[in-house]
Scaffold this motif. Structure first.
Motif, mmCIF file in Angstrom:
data_model
loop_
_atom_site.group_PDB
_atom_site.id
_atom_site.type_symbol
_atom_site.label_atom_id
_atom_site.label_comp_id
_atom_site.label_asym_id
_atom_site.label_seq_id
_atom_site.Cartn_x
_atom_site.Cartn_y
_atom_site.Cartn_z
ATOM 1 N N GLU A 2 12.452 73.108 10.079
ATOM 2 C CA GLU A 2 12.373 74.418 9.914
ATOM 3 C C GLU A 2 12.935 75.183 11.487
ATOM 4 O O GLU A 2 13.688 75.974 11.219
ATOM 5 N N ARG A 5 16.774 75.107 12.116
ATOM 6 C CA ARG A 5 16.934 76.186 11.308
ATOM 7 C C ARG A 5 16.724 78.123 12.449
ATOM 8 O O ARG A 5 17.810 78.516 11.731
ATOM 9 N N GLU A 7 17.190 81.008 14.248
ATOM 10 C CA GLU A 7 18.429 81.417 14.975
ATOM 11 C C GLU A 7 18.023 81.552 16.317
ATOM 12 O O GLU A 7 19.464 81.452 17.045
ATOM 13 N N SER A 85 24.898 73.998 15.371
ATOM 14 C CA SER A 85 23.764 75.446 15.230
ATOM 15 C C SER A 85 23.438 76.369 15.061
ATOM 16 O O SER A 85 22.900 76.981 14.074
ATOM 17 N N LYS A 87 25.498 76.837 12.605
ATOM 18 C CA LYS A 87 26.139 76.543 10.772
ATOM 19 C C LYS A 87 24.293 76.274 9.732
ATOM 20 O O LYS A 87 24.540 77.040 9.162
ATOM 21 N N ILE A 88 23.499 75.704 10.593
ATOM 22 C CA ILE A 88 22.503 75.532 10.194
ATOM 23 C C ILE A 88 21.647 76.406 10.015
ATOM 24 O O ILE A 88 21.045 76.575 10.133
ATOM 25 N N SER A 89 22.358 77.142 11.199
ATOM 26 C CA SER A 89 21.187 79.002 11.280
ATOM 27 C C SER A 89 21.750 79.903 10.997
ATOM 28 O O SER A 89 21.625 81.402 10.682
ATOM 29 N N GLY A 90 22.736 79.433 9.438
ATOM 30 C CA GLY A 90 23.708 80.766 8.987
ATOM 31 C C GLY A 90 24.383 82.187 10.023
ATOM 32 O O GLY A 90 24.523 82.597 9.362
ATOM 33 N N LYS B 29 21.742 77.612 20.594
ATOM 34 C CA LYS B 29 20.292 78.538 20.110
ATOM 35 C C LYS B 29 19.674 79.024 21.203
ATOM 36 O O LYS B 29 18.377 79.875 21.241
#
Lengths: 173, 185
Positions: A2, A5, A7, A85, A87-90, B29
């Protein structure tokens, strides 16, 4: 998984991660992390398309040959890594105007584009003049305790802070 | 063994790409592929950029110097001069403030869909770098050589052991970060 994902991660986790990445880069590639030479080489490659081989005769391109090198792949990788990064965190989204810019300067795409373009020209020109950028001097050079890099990194921020303060004083929103 | 890896060209291009992917992932990130975060730093409102840079510098400094002592890594100090680093640094800074990204984070911003980074920042950087390459012969002889000091490190400048400088610099950075957190920055 998790955490992949999320942000945003703590800046210290990211910083330590980049530090460890610099070890790998030194050991596996004998190369410090740095981005700006990729841009001058690419610029040379594009110019070569129009003007042919004689571009390679420029003294600067004899030092930095306009070909695909490790740094070019590094910058390409940054685009891909940031895309994954985001994309997978929207967070991936096509967007012309950053929120903070819109709140102060406004939502005209042309103005943002032209300022970004001029900024980019100064950035590309200044990075080659200074011999590196925020990663080559700011991270890799500072960690090697290079005098040139500490000096350059301090000047990056002096120039950057002065310019940003000026813009946001002229356009207080 | 390591030299055998360093000289394999195809392998190195793959390693460059892989290291770049991790770098871009981390930058995204960290939030520093966003204009708002970088401008927030330059306006001294949000210290994310400085926190990331300084923690990377501390981690990298200790590790890379240890690896150098173990003969597993070589340093690559950039040579420099006042004319090069101060003037070039300030020109870079103007671009940094106008664009709101730097050469690495502009690539990351492009990856997350920022069109100002792609059509403004990256295109502009290619033009700017090209202009520099074109006028380099004129700059090379004079201004870039003004105040030349070469491949100099802080320990060489101060004529002290490298590890002493590393300890002091790392302690100072950690103290600075600690103070920043304590004061709510």
């Amino acid at each position: 998984m998790e955490w992949l994902r999320l942000e945003q991660w703590s800046p210290y986790v990211v910083g330590v991660g980049i530090g460890i990445l610099s070890w790998l880069s030194f050991v596996l590639s004998d190369h410090p992390l740095g981005c700006s030479t990729a841009f001058v080489r690419t610029s040379g490659m594009i110019e070569k398309l129009f003007r042919g081989k004689k571009v390679e005769e420029r003294p600067y391109y004899r030092q930095f040959s306009p070909t695909i090198t490790w740094e070019f792949m590094l910058v390409l990788g940054i685009i891909i890594g940031a895309f994954i990064s985001a994309k997978i965190s929207g967070q991936f989204q096509f967007n012309w105007i950053p929120p903070k810019w819109e709140a102060s300067v406004g939502d005209t795409v042309f103005i943002r584009w032209i300022v970004a373009l001029i900024g980019g020209i100064f950035l590309g020109f200044g990075a080659r003049w200074a011999g590196g950028c925020t990663s080559g001097h700011g991270i890799s050079g500072m960690l090697q305790l290079a005098v040139s890099s500490w000096l350059a990194a301090i000047c990056f921020f002096i120039g950057g802070i002065a310019t940003a303060m000026l813009i946001f004083r002229v356009f207080p929103g | 063994m390591l030299e055998a890896i360093h000289t394999k060209k195809g392998l190195q291009l793959c390693l460059g790409l892989l290291i770049g992917i991790v770098f871009g992932f981390l930058l995204q990130k960290g939030g520093v592929t966003r204009y708002d975060v970088i401008i927030g730093q330059l306006l001294l409102q949000d210290f994310t950029v400085v926190k990331i840079m300084l923690s990377a510098v501390v981690t990298g400094m200790i590790g890379v110097h240890l690896l150098k002592s173990l003969k597993m890594a070589r340093l690559h100090l950039k040579s420099g001069s006042l004319g090069q680093n101060v003037i070039g640094g300030l020109i870079f800074g103007i671009g940094f403030g106008l664009l709101g990204y730097c050469p690495g984070t502009v690539a990351g911003a492009a990856g997350q869909g920022a069109l100002d980074a792609i059509f403004g920042g990256i295109v502009g950087m290619l033009i700017g770098a090209g202009i520099f390459a074109a006028i380099f012969p004129k700059l090379q002889k004079r201004i870039l050589k003004t105040g030349y000091f070469g491949e100099l490190s802080l320990p060489q400048l101060l004529k002290v052991n490298a590890w002493l400088v590393i300890m002091i610099v790392c302690a100072a950075i950690v103290a600075l970060l600690f103070i920043m957190e304590k004061s709510g920055l």
